[in-house]
Design a protein around this motif. Structure first.
Motif, mmCIF file in Angstrom:
data_model
loop_
_atom_site.group_PDB
_atom_site.id
_atom_site.type_symbol
_atom_site.label_atom_id
_atom_site.label_comp_id
_atom_site.label_asym_id
_atom_site.label_seq_id
_atom_site.Cartn_x
_atom_site.Cartn_y
_atom_site.Cartn_z
ATOM 1 N N GLN A 9 0.834 -1.204 0.000
ATOM 2 C CA GLN A 9 0.000 0.000 0.000
ATOM 3 C C GLN A 9 0.872 1.259 0.000
ATOM 4 O OE1 GLN A 9 -2.646 -0.306 3.329
ATOM 5 N NE2 GLN A 9 -4.013 -1.744 2.318
ATOM 6 N N ASN A 10 1.968 1.226 0.733
ATOM 7 C CA ASN A 10 2.884 2.364 0.766
ATOM 8 C C ASN A 10 3.479 2.616 -0.618
ATOM 9 O OD1 ASN A 10 4.511 4.449 1.722
ATOM 10 N ND2 ASN A 10 6.154 3.038 2.292
ATOM 11 N N ASP A 11 3.878 1.559 -1.312
ATOM 12 C CA ASP A 11 4.422 1.705 -2.665
ATOM 13 C C ASP A 11 3.377 2.284 -3.609
ATOM 14 O OD1 ASP A 11 6.785 0.654 -1.760
ATOM 15 O OD2 ASP A 11 6.413 -1.370 -2.550
ATOM 16 N N LEU A 12 2.131 1.829 -3.491
ATOM 17 C CA LEU A 12 1.059 2.324 -4.351
ATOM 18 C C LEU A 12 0.809 3.808 -4.109
ATOM 19 C CD1 LEU A 12 -1.252 1.735 -6.388
ATOM 20 C CD2 LEU A 12 -2.685 1.248 -4.395
ATOM 21 N N THR B 134 3.647 5.927 -5.474
ATOM 22 C CA THR B 134 3.557 6.048 -6.932
ATOM 23 C C THR B 134 2.497 7.066 -7.320
ATOM 24 O OG1 THR B 134 4.217 3.743 -7.166
ATOM 25 C CG2 THR B 134 3.173 4.766 -9.063
ATOM 26 N N GLN B 135 1.341 7.009 -6.670
ATOM 27 C CA GLN B 135 0.267 7.960 -6.977
ATOM 28 C C GLN B 135 0.687 9.387 -6.617
ATOM 29 O OE1 GLN B 135 -3.018 6.329 -4.778
ATOM 30 N NE2 GLN B 135 -3.631 4.976 -6.436
ATOM 31 N N ALA B 136 1.395 9.548 -5.517
ATOM 32 C CA ALA B 136 1.846 10.888 -5.127
ATOM 33 C C ALA B 136 2.863 11.423 -6.131
ATOM 34 C CB ALA B 136 2.454 10.848 -3.724
ATOM 35 N N THR B 137 3.762 10.566 -6.595
ATOM 36 C CA THR B 137 4.741 10.991 -7.601
ATOM 37 C C THR B 137 4.050 11.404 -8.891
ATOM 38 O OG1 THR B 137 6.370 9.486 -6.644
ATOM 39 C CG2 THR B 137 6.793 10.265 -8.879
ATOM 40 N N GLN B 138 3.051 10.643 -9.300
ATOM 41 C CA GLN B 138 2.301 10.991 -10.508
ATOM 42 C C GLN B 138 1.577 12.317 -10.329
ATOM 43 O OE1 GLN B 138 -0.194 7.593 -11.119
ATOM 44 N NE2 GLN B 138 1.366 6.448 -12.234
ATOM 45 N N ALA B 139 1.017 12.539 -9.170
ATOM 46 C CA ALA B 139 0.303 13.795 -8.921
ATOM 47 C C ALA B 139 1.268 14.982 -8.955
ATOM 48 C CB ALA B 139 -0.422 13.729 -7.579
ATOM 49 N N ILE B 140 2.448 14.824 -8.389
ATOM 50 C CA ILE B 140 3.438 15.902 -8.400
ATOM 51 C C ILE B 140 3.904 16.185 -9.823
ATOM 52 C CG2 ILE B 140 5.805 16.482 -7.701
ATOM 53 C CD1 ILE B 140 5.176 15.101 -5.018
ATOM 54 N N GLN B 141 4.128 15.133 -10.618
ATOM 55 C CA GLN B 141 4.538 15.335 -12.007
ATOM 56 C C GLN B 141 3.430 16.026 -12.805
ATOM 57 O OE1 GLN B 141 5.623 11.402 -13.274
ATOM 58 N NE2 GLN B 141 7.705 11.569 -12.463
ATOM 59 N N THR B 142 2.188 15.653 -12.549
ATOM 60 C CA THR B 142 1.072 16.321 -13.219
ATOM 61 C C THR B 142 1.016 17.789 -12.821
ATOM 62 O OG1 THR B 142 -0.176 14.252 -13.234
ATOM 63 C CG2 THR B 142 -1.434 16.279 -13.550
ATOM 64 N N GLN B 143 1.253 18.081 -11.545
ATOM 65 C CA GLN B 143 1.246 19.466 -11.074
ATOM 66 C C GLN B 143 2.344 20.270 -11.761
ATOM 67 O OE1 GLN B 143 2.084 19.908 -6.917
ATOM 68 N NE2 GLN B 143 1.578 22.076 -6.886
#
Length: 125
Positions: free
Chosen positions: A40-43, A46-55
């Protein structure tokens, strides 16, 4: 009543085995929970990294949209404006010549295979 000789050493060994089995089972349960939490931590990471890249991508797009280069690009392409020194060219036909009209043929529908028809019937599209 019944006179059963109790061997203290045997009782201690049996109780020790039960305690040991309990400890091993509890350790196994905690390891499974740890693995689940790590996944769950890895998931979430990953979602947080994607959100930051989108930002970052959106911030870059906004910065470009607020720049003069974006305004000039829009003015020349969509706004049809010209700069000082440009020579606008407007194509015109010869006087008295008929206007050119292009007639596009109607698109021919492609027939679907039977399995595609059944697939749409049962599952939609």
């Amino acid at each position: 009543m019944f006179n059963i000789p109790i061997n203290v050493r045997r009782v201690a060994v049996i109780v020790g085995i039960f305690v040991l089995v309990f400890i091993v089972l509890e350790f196994n349960r905690r390891l499974e929970e740890l693995n689940m939490l790590n996944e769950q931590n890895d998931l979430v990471s990953t979602q947080a990294t994607q959100a930051i890249q989108t930002q970052y991508a959106l911030q870059t797009t906004v910065a470009y949209a607020n720049s003069t280069a974006a305004v000039e690009e829009w003015a020349r392409t969509d706004g049809h404006y010209i700069q000082d020194g440009d020579l606008p060219v407007v194509p015109v036909g010869e006087p008295g010549s008929p206007t050119i009209t292009s007639e596009e043929p109607d698109p021919v529908p492609t027939p679907k295979a039977n399995w595609e028809v059944w697939w749409e019937l049962f599952f939609g599209e």
